[in-house]
Design a protein around this motif. Structure first.
Motif, mmCIF file in Angstrom:
data_model
loop_
_atom_site.group_PDB
_atom_site.id
_atom_site.type_symbol
_atom_site.label_atom_id
_atom_site.label_comp_id
_atom_site.label_asym_id
_atom_site.label_seq_id
_atom_site.Cartn_x
_atom_site.Cartn_y
_atom_site.Cartn_z
ATOM 1 N N ASP A 48 10.420 14.365 -2.243
ATOM 2 C CA ASP A 48 9.487 13.281 -1.904
ATOM 3 C C ASP A 48 10.065 12.393 -0.809
ATOM 4 O O ASP A 48 9.730 11.219 -0.696
ATOM 5 C CB ASP A 48 9.159 12.435 -3.144
ATOM 6 N N ARG A 67 10.387 1.480 -1.661
ATOM 7 C CA ARG A 67 9.805 0.292 -0.991
ATOM 8 C C ARG A 67 9.565 -0.810 -2.018
ATOM 9 O O ARG A 67 9.834 -1.970 -1.761
ATOM 10 C CB ARG A 67 8.494 0.678 -0.302
ATOM 11 N N LYS A 123 7.861 14.749 4.636
ATOM 12 C CA LYS A 123 8.375 15.241 3.353
ATOM 13 C C LYS A 123 8.241 16.762 3.314
ATOM 14 O O LYS A 123 7.221 17.300 3.760
ATOM 15 C CB LYS A 123 7.574 14.603 2.218
ATOM 16 N N TYR A 171 15.885 14.381 2.445
ATOM 17 C CA TYR A 171 17.097 13.833 1.819
ATOM 18 C C TYR A 171 16.897 12.367 1.468
ATOM 19 O O TYR A 171 16.015 11.701 2.012
ATOM 20 C CB TYR A 171 18.325 13.998 2.722
ATOM 21 N N GLY A 172 17.709 11.915 0.513
ATOM 22 C CA GLY A 172 17.697 10.501 0.125
ATOM 23 C C GLY A 172 19.086 9.948 0.330
ATOM 24 O O GLY A 172 20.014 10.289 -0.400
ATOM 25 N N ILE A 173 19.214 9.101 1.333
ATOM 26 C CA ILE A 173 20.557 8.601 1.677
ATOM 27 C C ILE A 173 21.109 7.727 0.568
ATOM 28 O O ILE A 173 22.320 7.583 0.413
ATOM 29 C CB ILE A 173 20.506 7.844 3.024
ATOM 30 N N GLN A 174 20.189 7.144 -0.234
ATOM 31 C CA GLN A 174 20.607 6.184 -1.245
ATOM 32 C C GLN A 174 21.161 6.846 -2.495
ATOM 33 O O GLN A 174 21.690 6.176 -3.361
ATOM 34 C CB GLN A 174 19.418 5.287 -1.623
ATOM 35 N N ALA A 197 11.283 11.877 3.384
ATOM 36 C CA ALA A 197 11.194 12.346 4.766
ATOM 37 C C ALA A 197 12.507 13.017 5.167
ATOM 38 O O ALA A 197 13.584 12.533 4.829
ATOM 39 C CB ALA A 197 10.924 11.159 5.687
ATOM 40 N N LYS A 249 -2.576 3.514 6.484
ATOM 41 C CA LYS A 249 -2.337 3.411 5.030
ATOM 42 C C LYS A 249 -2.761 2.017 4.557
ATOM 43 O O LYS A 249 -3.456 1.869 3.548
ATOM 44 C CB LYS A 249 -0.848 3.605 4.714
ATOM 45 N N ALA A 272 0.842 -1.202 0.000
ATOM 46 C CA ALA A 272 0.000 0.000 0.000
ATOM 47 C C ALA A 272 0.872 1.245 0.000
ATOM 48 O O ALA A 272 0.784 2.071 0.899
ATOM 49 C CB ALA A 272 -0.902 -0.020 1.228
ATOM 50 N N SER A 273 1.736 1.369 -0.978
ATOM 51 C CA SER A 273 2.682 2.481 -0.964
ATOM 52 C C SER A 273 3.046 2.903 -2.374
ATOM 53 O O SER A 273 3.216 2.063 -3.270
ATOM 54 C CB SER A 273 3.958 2.052 -0.227
HETATM 55 C C1 LIG Z 1 15.265 9.636 4.951
HETATM 56 C C2 LIG Z 1 14.909 9.042 3.611
HETATM 57 C C3 LIG Z 1 13.587 8.866 3.223
HETATM 58 N N1 LIG Z 1 13.283 8.349 2.001
HETATM 59 C C4 LIG Z 1 11.891 8.175 1.576
HETATM 60 C C5 LIG Z 1 11.234 6.868 1.989
HETATM 61 C C6 LIG Z 1 9.756 7.169 1.817
HETATM 62 O O1 LIG Z 1 9.410 6.858 0.484
HETATM 63 C C7 LIG Z 1 9.681 8.675 2.020
HETATM 64 C C8 LIG Z 1 8.921 9.015 3.281
HETATM 65 O O2 LIG Z 1 7.577 9.184 2.976
HETATM 66 P P1 LIG Z 1 6.419 8.171 3.357
HETATM 67 O O3 LIG Z 1 5.214 8.981 3.655
HETATM 68 O O4 LIG Z 1 6.891 7.202 4.378
HETATM 69 O O5 LIG Z 1 6.205 7.326 2.034
HETATM 70 P P2 LIG Z 1 5.804 7.799 0.572
HETATM 71 O O6 LIG Z 1 4.976 9.039 0.618
HETATM 72 O O7 LIG Z 1 7.047 7.831 -0.265
HETATM 73 O O8 LIG Z 1 4.917 6.576 0.101
HETATM 74 P P3 LIG Z 1 3.527 6.051 0.698
HETATM 75 O O9 LIG Z 1 2.999 7.053 1.694
HETATM 76 O O10 LIG Z 1 2.631 5.898 -0.467
HETATM 77 O O11 LIG Z 1 3.866 4.758 1.345
HETATM 78 O O12 LIG Z 1 11.019 9.143 2.173
HETATM 79 C C9 LIG Z 1 14.284 7.957 1.131
HETATM 80 O O13 LIG Z 1 14.002 7.481 0.022
HETATM 81 N N2 LIG Z 1 15.586 8.099 1.516
HETATM 82 C C10 LIG Z 1 15.953 8.629 2.705
HETATM 83 O O14 LIG Z 1 17.173 8.729 3.014
#
Ligand SMILES: Cc1cn([C@H]2C[C@H](O)[C@@H](COP(=O)(O)OP(=O)(O)OP(=O)(O)O)O2)c(=O)[nH]c1=O
Length: 620
Positions: A171, A24, A100, A176-179, A173, A65, A18-19
């Motif tokens: 997009d 994920r 986000k 930043y995206g650590i990956q 949280a 969710k 559900a995401s």
């Molecule tokens: C801290 C961090 C978060 N993220 C992402 C993971 C999640 O996808 C997003 C946090 O938001 P979420 O609300 O957890 O997820 P989403 O909106 O992407 O998806 P859904 O609600 O439909 O499940 O941040 C990274 O990709 N890398 C990071 O380093």
């Protein structure tokens, strides 16, 4: 091919993620899971202040969710999928929860807060098992969370803006995206990396194992792994230390799952091989752990009482036969105790003998700066005794000090805890050790730099005063407590540069006027009392306060529904049995504060076991 056998168990089930998160999806398909993606329409607008912990919020969002998707698919097809997985990732720092960013400015604000500091990333996960019968949807929810600590380098504004203009933060949280590019901002990671990216795969597989492959009573592997029920090791406790993950104080991950505990609603376990359902209750590992928890505590108490950890501090390993005469005990008993302590993670056991673990060296020796020896002694000699009368306390709703005294106590503090200088010192040692450890995050929970004087009401040894003085070098702190406490507080007085900022004043906060201050502090005071006495304390503080004065409450905060804060809920039982007081939720404290003119209440859920609330006195 799948590496995790439980993933194979799900291959013939209809699994829905559900995401909308591409991360994920990638993590789960890389693990060999087959699933459909149906992004949830649940709006992430739960009231954060209503949750005692940030991970409670993340787990609830994950659950909502997943349930939204399960219900929608069930309504659409009149048939729900077998399993729906929901997840929610948040970034937290102190009391801040970052999701986000809404725009680039917001991303900049978040990233500059994270710059040069350590923060936690929590992912809450909900696995919803669906059962449809007579067109009704029935669900069983299993939730857990994982925490990973991430430390950012010091980052310049230019670098942050360059990063934000890449578009990556929007997009994610915490922004930043650590990956990807965001990996360049990160100095250190402590914990599961994939958890930061949005899905804690390792813990997820373990949870699936518990749900779909519980060990069967006749499984030969069980003898190897489960003949001694799993117990919390001391390493879990030592995680309270800086840098480690937060202790699982409200660990709904370890909240007994219906299916696992075998208490109610045991799901049919599936037999190996042919896929035919077999009605076998799952093995109740956690239940056994609960049943046997008292043995663990008493083993630890006994080793402390015998000063085993003092004996082994900084020395070479010793054999049981060498240790036994030094602690005045039998060799056969000592050997069993030492083995139990090694299994609990309190001692290391090697060919050469037994030695302290790092955690034992820090917390269990009697004279360390962060020693919990006094707290252990108090737990063993006072709390243990009182808990043997828990049943009566629950039946009568009263404290059980009569069991210690042989007569009913008029005033718990004067008549019981402070009944002799020895008892008083024992209680003060316990409180000092615990407060020193758990109050360290309190001063930075709110910006208190606008206050110039503070009065820690019932401040005991001054442990919290020391932390406040360290964080705010211009703050003068008065520790106010009973004369007999102040007399012994000299044993604990700080020697460092903060000593000049702290003074001790004797008095009884139920009877005497409080010293003047523009910030009043109550650390684990209100939980000692029933509402009536709490109003008396708050009333006398309110009398001394001018509009704009602050009141800082430091307590274990319960979640509003009293479901999750496991440590706080246990502590509330403890307050019943010891003093007749209770732990409370933020809204319960608000209701107590408001009649005394304390408003604008802010709540901070902190690492460790204590939380904080800051209220401002408004004009009557
Ligand atoms: C801290 C961090 C978060 N993220 C992402 C993971 C999640 O996808 C997003 C946090 O938001 P979420 O609300 O957890 O997820 P989403 O909106 O992407 O998806 P859904 O609600 O439909 O499940 O941040 C990274 O990709 N890398 C990071 O380093």
């Amino acid at each position: 091919m799948v590496l995790c056998p439980v993933i194979g168990k799900l291959l013939h089930k209809r699994v829905v993620l559900a995401s909308a998160s591409p991360r994920r999806r990638e993590i789960l398909s890389n693990a060999g899971l087959r699933f459909e993606v149906v992004p949830s329409r649940f709006k992430e607008t739960l009231d954060k202040a209503a949750f005692a912990t940030p991970y409670g919020y993340a787990m609830e969002t994950a659950k909502q969710k997943a349930l939204e998707v399960a219900n929608r698919l069930h309504q659409k097809d009149m048939r729900a999928p077998d399993v729906v997985i929901g997840a929610d990732t948040i970034v937290t720092m102190g009391r801040l929860i970052l999701e986000k960013p809404v725009d680039k400015q917001d991303a900049y604000r978040m990233l500059s807060q994270l710059s040069g500091r350590e923060h936690s990333v929590f992912t809450g996960v909900a696995i919803v098992q669906c059962y449809s019968q007579d067109n009704q949807l029935d669900t069983r929810v299993s939730e857990f969370y994982e925490e990973t600590m991430v430390k950012f380098s010091e980052l310049s504004a230019d670098l942050l803006w360059e990063y934000i203009h890449s578009g990556e933060p929007m997009d994610k949280a915490g922004g930043y995206g650590i990956q990807a590019l965001g990996g360049m901002l990160v100095e250190a990671v402590h914990g599961d990396f994939l958890n930061v990216v949005g899905f804690p795969l390792n813990r997820f597989c373990k949870q699936l194992m518990q749900l779909y492959c519980p060990p069967r009573p006749d499984d030969p592997r069980r003898a190897e792994h489960d003949s001694i029920p799993a117990v919390d090791t001391f390493e879990d406790l030592s995680d309270v230390d800086e840098g480690g993950p937060e202790p699982a104080r409200g660990d709904a991950g370890s909240r007994p799952q219906k299916a696992e505990a075998g208490v109610a609603g045991a799901a049919p376990a599936e037999a190996e091989g042919n896929g035919t359902p077999e009605t076998l209750p799952p093995f109740p590992t956690r239940l056994l752990k609960l049943i046997n928890g008292f043995k663990t505590s008493k083993a630890l108490f006994t080793a402390c009482k015998l000063k085993v950890f003092d004996l082994l501090k900084d020395g070479a390993p010793q054999k049981a036969a060498d240790i036994a005469p030094k602690v005045d005990a039998s060799v056969c008993g000592t050997e069993r105790l030492l083995d139990a302590c090694a299994a609990l993670g309190l001692l290391e056991k090697s060919e050469q003998g037994y030695s302290n673990t790092e955690a034992a060296d820090v917390y269990l020796v009697s004279d360390g700066a962060y020693s919990l020896h006094g707290y252990v002694a108090y737990s063993s000699e006072v709390t243990w005794n009182l808990f043997t009368h828990l049943e009566v306390a629950v039946r009568d709703g009263t404290n059980q000090n009569v069991s210690l005294l042989g007569e009913t106590a008029g005033d718990v503090f004067q008549d019981v805890l402070y009944r002799s200088p020895e008892a008083r010192l024992q209680f003060m040692r316990a409180m000092h050790g615990l407060t020193k450890l758990s109050a360290r995050h309190v001063p930075a929970a709110f910006d208190l730099s606008g206050f110039s004087s503070a009065c820690d009401v019932g401040g005991c040894t001054g442990a919290l005063a020391q932390e406040l003085a360290r964080e705010y070098p211009r703050l003068q702190v008065t520790v106010f407590d009973l004369p007999e406490v102040i007399e012994l507080a000299a044993h604990f007085r700080p020697a460092g540069p903060q000593a000049a900022q702290i003074r001790f004043a004797a008095g009884d906060f139920f009877r005497d006027p409080l010293p003047p201050a523009d910030l009043y502090v109550l650390c684990q005071i209100l939980h000692d009392w029933a509402d009536e006495k709490v109003h008396q304390i708050l009333g006398s503080i309110a009398q001394r306060c001018k509009p704009g004065a602050g009141l800082l409450l430091v307590e274990m905060l319960l979640d509003e529904e009293k479901r999750e804060a496991r440590v706080g809920l246990m502590q509330s039982l403890n307050m019943l049995v010891q003093t007749g007081g209770r732990e409370r939720s933020p809204s319960e404290y608000r209701r107590l504060l408001e009649p005394h003119g304390f408003r604008q209440v802010q709540v901070a859920h902190l690492r460790g076991i204590l939380d904080a609330m800051l209220a401002t006195r408004v004009a009557p």
